[in-house]
Every structure is written in C-alpha cells, then in structure tokens.
Design an enzyme around this catalytic site. Structure first.
Site, PDB file in Angstrom:
ATOM      1  N   GLY A  12     -27.147   1.407  27.345  1.00 33.26           N
ATOM      2  CA  GLY A  12     -26.600   0.770  25.993  1.00 33.26           C
ATOM      3  C   GLY A  12     -27.593   1.506  24.914  1.00 33.26           C
ATOM      4  O   GLY A  12     -28.067   0.739  23.876  1.00 33.26           O
ATOM      5  N   GLY A  16     -28.029   0.615  18.113  1.00 21.58           N
ATOM      6  CA  GLY A  16     -28.720  -0.524  18.042  1.00 21.58           C
ATOM      7  C   GLY A  16     -30.123  -0.511  18.627  1.00 21.58           C
ATOM      8  O   GLY A  16     -30.808   0.707  18.318  1.00 21.58           O
ATOM      9  N   GLY A  18     -31.362  -0.480  21.626  1.00 22.70           N
ATOM     10  CA  GLY A  18     -31.366   0.554  22.672  1.00 22.70           C
ATOM     11  C   GLY A  18     -31.478   1.933  22.192  1.00 22.70           C
ATOM     12  O   GLY A  18     -32.605   3.000  22.596  1.00 22.70           O
ATOM     13  N   SER A 143     -31.963 -12.853  26.027  1.00 20.76           N
ATOM     14  CA  SER A 143     -31.834 -13.538  24.839  1.00 20.76           C
ATOM     15  C   SER A 143     -32.312 -15.001  25.016  1.00 20.76           C
ATOM     16  O   SER A 143     -32.491 -15.479  25.864  1.00 20.76           O
ATOM     17  CB  SER A 143     -30.323 -13.782  24.470  1.00 20.76           C
ATOM     18  OG  SER A 143     -30.141 -14.490  23.305  1.00 20.76           O
ATOM     19  N   TYR A 166     -21.777 -15.680  26.559  1.00 22.13           N
ATOM     20  CA  TYR A 166     -22.858 -14.918  26.135  1.00 22.13           C
ATOM     21  C   TYR A 166     -24.116 -15.580  26.668  1.00 22.13           C
ATOM     22  O   TYR A 166     -25.041 -15.011  27.541  1.00 22.13           O
ATOM     23  CB  TYR A 166     -22.933 -14.730  24.889  1.00 22.13           C
ATOM     24  CG  TYR A 166     -24.256 -13.991  24.101  1.00 22.13           C
ATOM     25  CD1 TYR A 166     -24.187 -12.468  24.394  1.00 22.13           C
ATOM     26  CD2 TYR A 166     -25.377 -14.509  23.761  1.00 22.13           C
ATOM     27  CE1 TYR A 166     -25.218 -11.668  23.990  1.00 22.13           C
ATOM     28  CE2 TYR A 166     -26.404 -13.712  23.458  1.00 22.13           C
ATOM     29  CZ  TYR A 166     -26.298 -12.455  23.347  1.00 22.13           C
ATOM     30  OH  TYR A 166     -27.524 -11.881  23.167  1.00 22.13           O
TER      31      TYR A 166
END
Length: 281
Positions: A12, A16, A18, A143, A166
């Site tokens: 990824g 963003g 990454g 997260s 998520y």
C-alpha cells in the site's frame, strides 16, 4: 538499523502514509519494493523515489485476492534474495456511514481479508526470506480502533458495520503480531505493530467522511521508528501508539484467542497448520 542498501517491501505504498514511508526509505538509501493495486499510481510513486536518487521497483497486486497475495510473494522472491524489512501497511477503511458488507475475491469479509488476512499470508510466504536476511523486521500497521473478534461471527455475516469490520481486522493484526513474535524467538526477525497516528490526511480517512487532524508525516515517523530505530533492535511482539509503547485491546493478550485466530487464518488461506508452523519455525 542502517537503511542504506537494505531491501524493504511496503504494501500500500502508492498513496497516503505508505507512499511517504516509501519515499523516505528511498531517500535513506534503501531499495524499495513499492506495492499497490493501481499501476499508474505505482509508477508515479517509483518515479518520485527515483527522482530523488532512490532505488524503487513496482509490484502490482490486489490484496483482496489471496491468489494475488501469493503472486506478490513470488514476485518478491524472484526480484531479491534478501528482505530486510516488511511493512504490512495496505488497508481498507471503514467505508463511511452506512457502509454495506463486501466480500473479497475468495468470498471472505473484505476488511478482514485486506487489512489482516493478506498480511498474514504474505508474511508467512516471505518468512524464509526474512529469516535468511536476519536481523530483519516486520511492521504491521494497525490502528487504535480495535474491537474483539467474535469467532462465531468472524466474517460478520450478521450485525455488520464498516466500523466493526475495520476495528476487528486491525485487532487481528495485533493478535497476529504477538503470536508471530513468540514463534520467531531466536531467529533474528522481530515483529511489532502500531497505530501510526489518528485520522491522518489520507484518502481512506476522507472517504469515511472524517476531517483529518493528523499529518501523514507524523504517521510515517511512527512507522519508520519501528522499521529502523536502533532502540527497537531485538524487541518484538509490541504494540505502539505513535512512537510510544502502549497496550492494545485485552483480546490481544489472550492466548486462546490468538490460537483461534491462527487456526482460522490457516483454514481461510488454505495452509495446513503443520506446514505453516514449519514456515514459522
């Protein structure tokens, strides 16, 4: 860890946080294996790294397909005989208000697949390469949004919400981190997880309808801390909130839950548990 001439895979890394991590690794002299599912964005990320004198190569794969995850691992092994750092960063957000349940190419709940299961499988496939490159590091970008996994409803076929999906997938990453750290003792490979920063200015956050209030640079600092800080040498099985060592949801420290997740992961990825244990040994 000195980054010059190290080989790093960042999933990824075409957008963003990454992408910022990949660019910084390139600037520090690492050879960056850039991963994304969009070839155009991937080429742009590689060009940005090369424009600053860095070395980068693009590997395209959609982590919503376990076949493509395996192909990605094959591509990594074909490109390099060493892998010093693996950063499992790719992810799918909550989907915002009223998000509907989605499934992966394999028919599994999408967020569980992309955020957790793909990283589980990719890491398993690349463990031999990481061990051969020791000292090596694995960083799982999780997260602070965490929710205990209900193993009777792991695919959320009922009671679905994008937030629940998520948060469950992100906690799964942390259970996996602690479980894998135990299995990797004595190999010279460490694995840690983190919450990089809250509501970074990323596509994922904006798609969820949330106004960002952290920068991707702050998140990148935290990820690179786990990837390269000398202070983390030999330390494994930890969870960080930013750059501060922290505690995850209680389920992460439940050995029975970690064993259940491991068994489910072997089953969903089609890996015999005995084979997988040998891969981890």
């Amino acid at each position: 860890m000195e980054l010059k001439n190290k080989t790093v895979l960042v999933t990824g890394s075409t957008d963003g946080v990454g992408r910022v991590v990949a660019e910084r690794l390139g600037a520090a002299g690492a050879r960056v294996l850039v991963h994304g599912r969009d070839e155009a964005r991937g080429k742009a990320a590689v060009a940005a790294i090369e424009a600053k004198g860095g070395k980068a190569e693009l590997l395209v794969a959609d982590l919503a397909s376990l076949v493509e995850v395996r192909r990605l691992a094959e591509a990594v092994r074909a490109r390099t005989d060493r892998l010093d750092i693996l950063i499992n960063n790719a992810g799918v957000g909550t989907g915002g208000q009223g998000a509907k349940r989605q499934v992966s190419a394999d028919g599994y709940e999408l967020r569980f697949t992309v955020n957790y299961l793909a990283g589980f499988l990719l890491t398993s496939e690349l463990l031999a390469l990481l061990k051969a490159s020791a000292p090596a590091r694995i960083v799982n970008v999780a997260s602070a949004g965490q929710q205990a996994i209900d193993f009777d409803n792991a695919m959320l076929t009922h009671g679905y919400s994008g937030v629940r999906a998520y948060c469950q997938s992100k906690l799964a990453q942390i259970l996996f981190t602690i479980d894998l750290a135990e299995q990797l003792k004595g190999t010279g490979v460490t694995v840690n997880a983190l919450h990089p920063a809250s509501y970074m200015d990323t596509t994922m956050v904006r798609q969820a309808g949330i106004t960002p209030w952290s920068s991707v640079e702050t998140g990148a600092d935290a990820i690179l801390n786990l990837a390269a800080s000398p202070a983390l040498e030999g330390r494994s099985g930890l969870y960080f909130d930013g750059q501060r060592e922290s505690r995850a949801d209680a389920q992460a420290y439940d050995e029975k839950a970690r064993r259940q997740l491991r068994a489910l992961s072997f089953e969903l990825t089609g890996q015999p548990s005995s084979t997988s244990r040998e891969q981890h040994s």
